[in-house]
Design a protein around this motif. Structure first.
Motif, mmCIF file in Angstrom:
data_model
loop_
_atom_site.group_PDB
_atom_site.id
_atom_site.type_symbol
_atom_site.label_atom_id
_atom_site.label_comp_id
_atom_site.label_asym_id
_atom_site.label_seq_id
_atom_site.Cartn_x
_atom_site.Cartn_y
_atom_site.Cartn_z
ATOM 1 N N GLY A 85 0.794 -1.222 0.000
ATOM 2 C CA GLY A 85 0.000 0.000 0.000
ATOM 3 C C GLY A 85 0.825 1.270 0.000
ATOM 4 O O GLY A 85 0.356 2.324 0.462
ATOM 5 N N ILE A 86 2.042 1.205 -0.538
ATOM 6 C CA ILE A 86 2.925 2.371 -0.586
ATOM 7 C C ILE A 86 2.911 2.950 -1.998
ATOM 8 O O ILE A 86 3.342 2.280 -2.942
ATOM 9 N N PRO A 87 2.423 4.165 -2.196
ATOM 10 C CA PRO A 87 2.459 4.762 -3.538
ATOM 11 C C PRO A 87 3.890 4.874 -4.039
ATOM 12 O O PRO A 87 4.806 5.196 -3.272
ATOM 13 N N VAL A 88 4.083 4.640 -5.303
ATOM 14 C CA VAL A 88 5.419 4.734 -5.890
ATOM 15 C C VAL A 88 5.984 6.136 -5.691
ATOM 16 O O VAL A 88 7.203 6.317 -5.528
ATOM 17 N N SER A 89 5.119 7.122 -5.678
ATOM 18 C CA SER A 89 5.562 8.506 -5.504
ATOM 19 C C SER A 89 6.205 8.747 -4.143
ATOM 20 O O SER A 89 6.883 9.762 -3.953
ATOM 21 N N GLU A 90 6.013 7.814 -3.211
ATOM 22 C CA GLU A 90 6.557 7.996 -1.864
ATOM 23 C C GLU A 90 7.939 7.386 -1.695
ATOM 24 O O GLU A 90 8.504 7.414 -0.596
ATOM 25 N N VAL A 91 8.490 6.809 -2.755
ATOM 26 C CA VAL A 91 9.891 6.373 -2.721
ATOM 27 C C VAL A 91 10.620 7.041 -3.876
ATOM 28 O O VAL A 91 10.012 7.469 -4.856
ATOM 29 N N ARG A 92 11.909 7.135 -3.751
ATOM 30 C CA ARG A 92 12.736 7.670 -4.838
ATOM 31 C C ARG A 92 13.479 6.500 -5.472
ATOM 32 O O ARG A 92 14.315 5.874 -4.822
ATOM 33 N N ILE A 93 13.126 6.182 -6.706
ATOM 34 C CA ILE A 93 13.783 5.100 -7.417
ATOM 35 C C ILE A 93 15.048 5.643 -8.079
ATOM 36 O O ILE A 93 15.011 6.631 -8.809
ATOM 37 N N VAL A 94 16.159 4.983 -7.782
ATOM 38 C CA VAL A 94 17.462 5.391 -8.315
ATOM 39 C C VAL A 94 17.931 4.318 -9.292
ATOM 40 O O VAL A 94 18.173 3.172 -8.899
ATOM 41 N N ASN A 95 18.034 4.673 -10.558
ATOM 42 C CA ASN A 95 18.436 3.713 -11.583
ATOM 43 C C ASN A 95 19.888 3.299 -11.366
ATOM 44 O O ASN A 95 20.805 4.129 -11.473
ATOM 45 N N THR A 96 20.089 2.013 -11.053
ATOM 46 C CA THR A 96 21.410 1.527 -10.670
ATOM 47 C C THR A 96 21.683 0.167 -11.305
ATOM 48 O O THR A 96 20.928 -0.786 -11.071
#
Length: 372
Positions: free
Chosen positions: A168-179
């Motif tokens: 139930g965590i919106p994607v907008s609430e994490v910062r995805i770092v392309n690695t």
């Protein structure tokens, strides 16, 4: 650029070769005239069947002269090499979605990882966090607000997206770092990310090389793992014997890995630079759970499920029909002609078994394939 150097390092202990019967080779050649094939793979433990088959001579016994490209960081890089004609086959999963939607005429020929008996399987995936991340393995809601390293457009990206959705965590609430996976331990060590999500061996490597790093979650049934042996339709149509020979050699290698996981870990440390033996041994124990090269309705369902999930998350635009790109006949022939290569695997549910000319219908496959 594809390296033409061929490794002939044999495993310690005098491992016996499994002889594969082969009358004709690809391109219409006869026995004794090896067909040259180039194969691309990603630096992941679940893709080590490609190297095992070379080290133990399975390709050679199948009448193939196989060259392995240098390991690609991601499936996107592998597909670029296939598109450029640098390799004849690649091992890839999620990155194929974008390639197909952009017009690349790919064909899925067999599995390098997945399951022909059920839908949900992801034991080779994990999330690892650095010690001061504030992430609690017993409360995954603590992933919110964190920087998480994934390789965008790959299966580890979708693994994270599905995990967040389940919690139930919106994607907008994490910062995805392309690695890229090989850089994940460094990103964790230097504080570039709070956690990473990836396929083995990289989560284990990060956990072991970064002081205090810990595993947040392993597997969990968040996705239907897909990993296919892929080529172009043009190559398939001109090289059907070579395709059958490669699938036979790979099935023999996969069986050997399932029977000898620790020895297979020794192959891994030679072919994935920087991987420690104990890391490879742990990763291989997860890998053999989903080392099933067969095709069934469940594999069609897994592909369709994953394509739909990526489209729903907005990572890709559009979907496509698995019937247009999955070509089961070559691997079904291997399954019929060499049943001993699969006898240690769980039985495919009767309703999920397919035959040449199979047409995928999602509702029927959902009834046939257990969810996990």
């Amino acid at each position: 650029m594809v390296s033409r150097a061929r490794s002939r390092i044999m495993l310690a202990g005098g491992l016996a070769l499994v002889l594969l019967a082969c009358g004709t080779n690809g391109d219409g050649g006869t026995a004794g005239q090896a067909t040259r094939v180039t194969l691309g793979y990603v630096s992941a433990v679940d893709q080590m069947g490609a190297a095992v088959a070379l080290d133990l001579g399975f390709y050679e016994e199948a009448g193939l002269d196989v060259t392995l490209a240098q390991p690609f960081p991601t499936g996107v890089d592998a597909l670029n090499a296939l598109s450029a004609g640098d390799v004849d086959f690649v091992q890839v999963g999620v990155p194929s979605f974008g390639a197909v939607l952009e017009g690349m005429d790919l064909v899925y020929l067999g599995n390098y990882s997945g399951s022909a008996t059920r839908l949900g399987i992801d034991e080779t995936m994990a999330v690892v966090a650095e010690p001061d991340s504030g992430i609690n393995p017993d409360d995954l809601s603590t992933l919110a607000g964190k920087r998480i390293g994934v390789s965008e457009g790959t299966i580890n990206h979708l693994y994270l997206l599905n995990l967040l959705k389940a919690e139930g965590i919106p994607v907008s609430e994490v910062r995805i770092v392309n690695t890229p996976p090989p850089d994940m331990a460094v990103a964790l060590q230097t504080g570039g990310v709070d956690a990473i999500a990836a396929w083995d061996p990289w989560p284990i490597t990060a956990r072991e090389s970064v002081d205090g790093a810990f595993e947040v979650v392993r597997g969990g049934g968040y996705l239907a793992y897909i990993g296919y042996l892929v080529s172009t339709r043009e190559y398939l149509e001109g090289n059907r014997d070579a395709v059958s020979a490669l699938l036979t050699a790979r099935a023999a290698a996969d069986r050997w890995i399932r029977q000898h996981p620790d020895e297979a870990a020794g192959v891994t440390v030679r072919w994935i630079p920087g991987t420690e033996l104990e890391v490879a041994k742990e990763a291989m124990r997860y890998n053999i759970v989903q080392l099933d090269p067969r095709f069934s309705a469940c594999n069609y369902l897994a592909l369709d499920t994953m394509v739909r999930a990526f489209a729903e998350q907005g990572v890709i635009e559009g979907t496509y029909d698995p019937n247009d790109h999955m070509v089961p006949d070559p691997v079904l022939e291997v399954m019929a002609q060499r049943p001993e290569l699969f006898e240690d695997l769980p039985d495919i549910p009767e309703a999920a078994r397919i035959s040449p000319g199979y047409v995928f219908r999602r509702a029927e496959a959902e009834q046939a394939c257990p969810a996990g």
